[in-house]
Design a protein around this motif. Sequence first.
Motif, PDB file in Angstrom:
ATOM      1  N   UNK A   1       0.799  -1.225   0.000  1.00 48.49           N
ATOM      2  CA  UNK A   1       0.000   0.000   0.000  1.00 48.49           C
ATOM      3  C   UNK A   1       0.824   1.264   0.000  1.00 48.49           C
ATOM      4  N   UNK A   2       2.048   1.184   0.474  1.00 51.23           N
ATOM      5  CA  UNK A   2       2.920   2.349   0.489  1.00 51.23           C
ATOM      6  C   UNK A   2       3.676   2.583  -0.791  1.00 51.23           C
ATOM      7  N   UNK A   3       3.507   1.688  -1.768  1.00 49.71           N
ATOM      8  CA  UNK A   3       4.179   1.848  -3.051  1.00 49.71           C
ATOM      9  C   UNK A   3       3.486   2.937  -3.877  1.00 49.71           C
ATOM     10  N   UNK A   4       4.262   3.619  -4.686  1.00 45.68           N
ATOM     11  CA  UNK A   4       3.708   4.699  -5.502  1.00 45.68           C
ATOM     12  C   UNK A   4       2.863   4.132  -6.635  1.00 45.68           C
ATOM     13  N   UNK A   5       1.697   4.728  -6.826  1.00 48.53           N
ATOM     14  CA  UNK A   5       0.767   4.319  -7.867  1.00 48.53           C
ATOM     15  C   UNK A   5       0.747   5.311  -9.023  1.00 48.53           C
TER      16      UNK A   5
ATOM     17  N   UNK B   1      -0.633   3.728  -3.414  1.00 52.37           N
ATOM     18  CA  UNK B   1      -1.855   2.937  -3.500  1.00 52.37           C
ATOM     19  C   UNK B   1      -2.777   3.272  -2.343  1.00 52.37           C
ATOM     20  N   UNK B   2      -2.235   3.316  -1.123  1.00 51.96           N
ATOM     21  CA  UNK B   2      -3.063   3.562   0.056  1.00 51.96           C
ATOM     22  C   UNK B   2      -3.723   4.935  -0.001  1.00 51.96           C
ATOM     23  N   UNK B   3      -2.974   5.951  -0.408  1.00 53.94           N
ATOM     24  CA  UNK B   3      -3.536   7.298  -0.495  1.00 53.94           C
ATOM     25  C   UNK B   3      -4.642   7.367  -1.545  1.00 53.94           C
TER      26      UNK B   3
ATOM     27  N   UNK C   1      -8.442  10.399 -11.936  1.00 51.04           N
ATOM     28  CA  UNK C   1      -8.108   8.974 -11.863  1.00 51.04           C
ATOM     29  C   UNK C   1      -8.756   8.339 -10.631  1.00 51.04           C
ATOM     30  N   UNK C   2      -8.687   9.020  -9.507  1.00 49.09           N
ATOM     31  CA  UNK C   2      -9.262   8.494  -8.264  1.00 49.09           C
ATOM     32  C   UNK C   2     -10.776   8.382  -8.367  1.00 49.09           C
ATOM     33  N   UNK C   3     -11.426   9.489  -8.750  1.00 48.28           N
ATOM     34  CA  UNK C   3     -12.885   9.518  -8.765  1.00 48.28           C
ATOM     35  C   UNK C   3     -13.472   8.793  -9.966  1.00 48.28           C
TER      36      UNK C   3
END
Length: 241
Positions: A169-173, A183-185, A217-219
């Motif tokens: 989850x801490x890896x950059x997406x 990923x987590x953010x 991208x998120x929404x």
Amino acid sequence: MNADEGGDTADDGDSGEFPAPCPDPETVGDLLTRDRRTSGPALRVDASGRTYSYRDFVTTTYKAGNVLRYLGVREGETVLVVPDALPEPVLTFFGAAQLGAVTRFSDTVDDSDPPRAVVAPADREAEFNLPPGHHLAVYGDRPSDPATTHWETEVWSENPAIHPASVDGGDTLIAAGDRRYTHAEALSAAASVISDAELRSGNEMAVRGSLADPDVVVAGLLAPIAAGATVVFPDECDSKS
């Protein structure tokens, strides 16, 4: 966020079965498990008339990720994706995420830090001059340069195997400008969109902004797929965003 919620899908005969919402995903790969491969539409691009069921969507993200591996993409490396409102950029993004790779939606390459791979429409092939060890894949038409990968040919011939990558989850997406989003953010922000919009399985989310904007991208991508809804690029969305 330039992504608007549509209504519930009215015709169950057309919509098929949608996957249940994905609870508390740690990485984007958690949204793309085999048990979410259902018959309901995951992605619809109205201008081109192209629709992917969740079954086809999930399977094709596996294939797209395997093509990126073939192009040398590994965990932590960057894939530049031209932000067209078309299936190929979306599928590439989700494929890269499963590898632990970083997607930068952009029209231009930073020569001081070139991406490991670029995915672009075929009519822009000549714009990208990458150094040795970095690769270009194009979609739409076949490439003119034999060194350029044809996205469709490679993706459709790939084995839909799950990627042997360890992603945290801490890896950059996503990379956008100087900012990087893990990923987590991104998934936490997507969960907020789902809650605020009361987005449910079978709903539609229209994407109207550019994928170069991480909020879009998120929404527009992560939230609907996490919810078991449909990502829609409507007719008025410019495919050359």
